[in-house]
Design a protein around this motif. Structure first.
Motif, mmCIF file in Angstrom:
data_model
loop_
_atom_site.group_PDB
_atom_site.id
_atom_site.type_symbol
_atom_site.label_atom_id
_atom_site.label_comp_id
_atom_site.label_asym_id
_atom_site.label_seq_id
_atom_site.Cartn_x
_atom_site.Cartn_y
_atom_site.Cartn_z
ATOM 1 N N GLU A 1 -9.950 -15.351 4.020
ATOM 2 C CA GLU A 1 -10.000 -14.011 3.432
ATOM 3 C C GLU A 1 -8.686 -13.673 2.739
ATOM 4 N N ASN A 2 -8.757 -12.781 1.771
ATOM 5 C CA ASN A 2 -7.587 -12.313 1.036
ATOM 6 C C ASN A 2 -6.674 -11.538 1.989
ATOM 7 N N LYS A 3 -5.427 -11.995 2.128
ATOM 8 C CA LYS A 3 -4.475 -11.330 3.014
ATOM 9 C C LYS A 3 -3.546 -10.394 2.248
ATOM 10 N N GLY A 4 -3.737 -10.262 0.950
ATOM 11 C CA GLY A 4 -2.885 -9.384 0.157
ATOM 12 C C GLY A 4 -1.564 -10.035 -0.180
ATOM 13 N N GLU A 5 -0.778 -9.334 -0.964
ATOM 14 C CA GLU A 5 0.477 -9.928 -1.440
ATOM 15 C C GLU A 5 1.568 -9.988 -0.370
ATOM 16 N N TYR A 6 1.374 -9.365 0.779
ATOM 17 C CA TYR A 6 2.378 -9.390 1.843
ATOM 18 C C TYR A 6 1.955 -10.262 3.021
ATOM 19 N N GLY A 7 0.834 -10.969 2.883
ATOM 20 C CA GLY A 7 0.404 -11.946 3.882
ATOM 21 C C GLY A 7 -0.212 -11.385 5.144
ATOM 22 N N GLY A 8 -0.547 -10.112 5.157
ATOM 23 C CA GLY A 8 -1.132 -9.515 6.357
ATOM 24 C C GLY A 8 -2.603 -9.212 6.177
ATOM 25 N N TYR A 9 -2.892 -8.007 5.703
ATOM 26 C CA TYR A 9 -4.272 -7.572 5.490
ATOM 27 C C TYR A 9 -4.373 -6.876 4.139
ATOM 28 N N PHE A 10 -5.561 -6.943 3.549
ATOM 29 C CA PHE A 10 -5.805 -6.310 2.261
ATOM 30 C C PHE A 10 -7.102 -5.506 2.347
ATOM 31 N N CYS A 11 -7.031 -4.228 1.984
ATOM 32 C CA CYS A 11 -8.225 -3.389 2.008
ATOM 33 C C CYS A 11 -8.895 -3.451 0.636
ATOM 34 N N PRO A 12 -10.109 -3.979 0.553
ATOM 35 C CA PRO A 12 -10.768 -4.133 -0.737
ATOM 36 C C PRO A 12 -11.273 -2.823 -1.341
ATOM 37 N N CYS A 13 -11.337 -1.773 -0.550
ATOM 38 C CA CYS A 13 -11.876 -0.506 -1.065
ATOM 39 C C CYS A 13 -10.948 0.145 -2.084
ATOM 40 N N HIS A 14 -9.661 0.264 -1.741
ATOM 41 C CA HIS A 14 -8.732 0.954 -2.634
ATOM 42 C C HIS A 14 -7.416 0.216 -2.809
ATOM 43 N N GLY A 15 -7.332 -1.034 -2.348
ATOM 44 C CA GLY A 15 -6.173 -1.876 -2.636
ATOM 45 C C GLY A 15 -4.964 -1.727 -1.737
ATOM 46 N N SER A 16 -5.112 -1.170 -0.561
ATOM 47 C CA SER A 16 -3.956 -1.080 0.350
ATOM 48 C C SER A 16 -3.606 -2.464 0.866
ATOM 49 N N SER A 17 -2.296 -2.775 0.858
ATOM 50 C CA SER A 17 -1.816 -4.073 1.350
ATOM 51 C C SER A 17 -0.919 -3.851 2.557
ATOM 52 N N TYR A 18 -1.143 -4.650 3.586
ATOM 53 C CA TYR A 18 -0.372 -4.580 4.822
ATOM 54 C C TYR A 18 0.371 -5.900 5.001
ATOM 55 N N ASP A 19 1.554 -5.855 5.620
ATOM 56 C CA ASP A 19 2.323 -7.084 5.826
ATOM 57 C C ASP A 19 1.889 -7.794 7.104
ATOM 58 N N THR A 20 2.659 -8.817 7.498
ATOM 59 C CA THR A 20 2.281 -9.626 8.662
ATOM 60 C C THR A 20 2.333 -8.836 9.970
ATOM 61 N N ALA A 21 3.012 -7.690 9.972
ATOM 62 C CA ALA A 21 3.042 -6.824 11.158
ATOM 63 C C ALA A 21 2.025 -5.688 11.026
ATOM 64 N N ALA A 22 1.114 -5.790 10.041
ATOM 65 C CA ALA A 22 0.061 -4.795 9.778
ATOM 66 C C ALA A 22 0.646 -3.431 9.428
ATOM 67 N N ARG A 23 1.810 -3.461 8.749
ATOM 68 C CA ARG A 23 2.444 -2.224 8.277
ATOM 69 C C ARG A 23 2.071 -2.012 6.808
ATOM 70 N N ILE A 24 1.801 -0.770 6.427
ATOM 71 C CA ILE A 24 1.417 -0.472 5.055
ATOM 72 C C ILE A 24 2.607 -0.728 4.130
ATOM 73 N N ARG A 25 2.335 -1.490 3.047
ATOM 74 C CA ARG A 25 3.390 -1.811 2.094
ATOM 75 C C ARG A 25 3.066 -1.346 0.692
ATOM 76 N N LYS A 26 1.772 -1.265 0.372
ATOM 77 C CA LYS A 26 1.381 -0.893 -0.993
ATOM 78 C C LYS A 26 -0.027 -0.310 -0.950
ATOM 79 N N GLY A 27 -0.285 0.668 -1.800
ATOM 80 C CA GLY A 27 -1.619 1.259 -1.871
ATOM 81 C C GLY A 27 -1.649 2.653 -1.281
#
Length: 193
Positions: free
Chosen positions: A145-171
């Motif tokens: 699955e797409n982990k986003g540009e910070y290697g954690g999680y990526f929300c496909p609904c509105h583009g929020s990206s989380y880092d490896t510690a699941a902290r919000i980084r973008k979106g």
């Protein structure tokens, strides 16, 4: 006149004015009525309050045990907790280092990896799998699955990206992915809830 006085004195005795028995009877009736009303109110309120307690099936979902033995470093699993997705991630040394080198003051929701994990078990990150923006389920826990540009999680609904510690980084998400209350029951199992 003597007859009138005699009748008045008998009337006073009958009405209770002379002996004080009338006041006592009235007080007894008032106390009995209030007591009866109180018992009736309790009889009505107890079932109403009791019906607000969670049912047995809800109490059964109040905690979830997760076996960690099959999760390899770099992998994550999805499970459920209280009918919501739960992500359990086994962080690699590289992912831990990436999370540690980020200055928490630069984050929208400042938290360190240590604040998001259990002491001595920094490699295990447990978060709710619900984006804090509008409640979508982020990608990144499943294989490929797409982990986003910070290697954690990526929300496909509105583009929020989380880092490896699941902290919000973008979106648009305002907060980090929520870390539920959990504890280790052994080296290979956790109890969430």
């Amino acid at each position: 006149m003597a007859i009138v006085e005699h009748v008045e004195s008998e009337g006073a005795a009958v009405s209770g004015g002379g002996g004080g028995d009338g006041v006592r009877r009235r007080d007894f009736i008032n106390i009995a009525a209030v007591s009866f009303a109180g018992v009736g109110a309790v009889a009505v309120v107890i079932p109403l309050v009791d019906q607000m307690n969670p049912s047995a099936d809800v109490l059964a979902l109040a905690s979830t045990e997760v076996d960690l033995s099959a999760i390899q470093p770099g992998q994550a699993i999805k499970t459920t907790f209280r009918s919501q997705p739960l992500f359990v991630r086994h962080l690699t040394d590289k992912e831990i280092a990436e999370a540690d080198k980020v200055d928490p003051a630069s984050l929208r929701d400042p938290q360190t990896l240590e604040e998001r994990t259990v002491d001595g078990k920094k490699q295990w990150l447990v978060t709710m799998g619900v984006c804090t923006h509008l409640g979508c389920v982020p990608l990144g826990a499943g294989e490929g699955e797409n982990k986003g540009e910070y290697g954690g999680y990526f929300c496909p609904c509105h583009g929020s990206s989380y880092d490896t510690a699941a902290r919000i980084r973008k979106g648009p998400a305002p907060k980090n992915l929520e870390v539920p209350k959990f504890s280790f029951t052994s080296d290979t199992a956790i109890l969430v809830g």
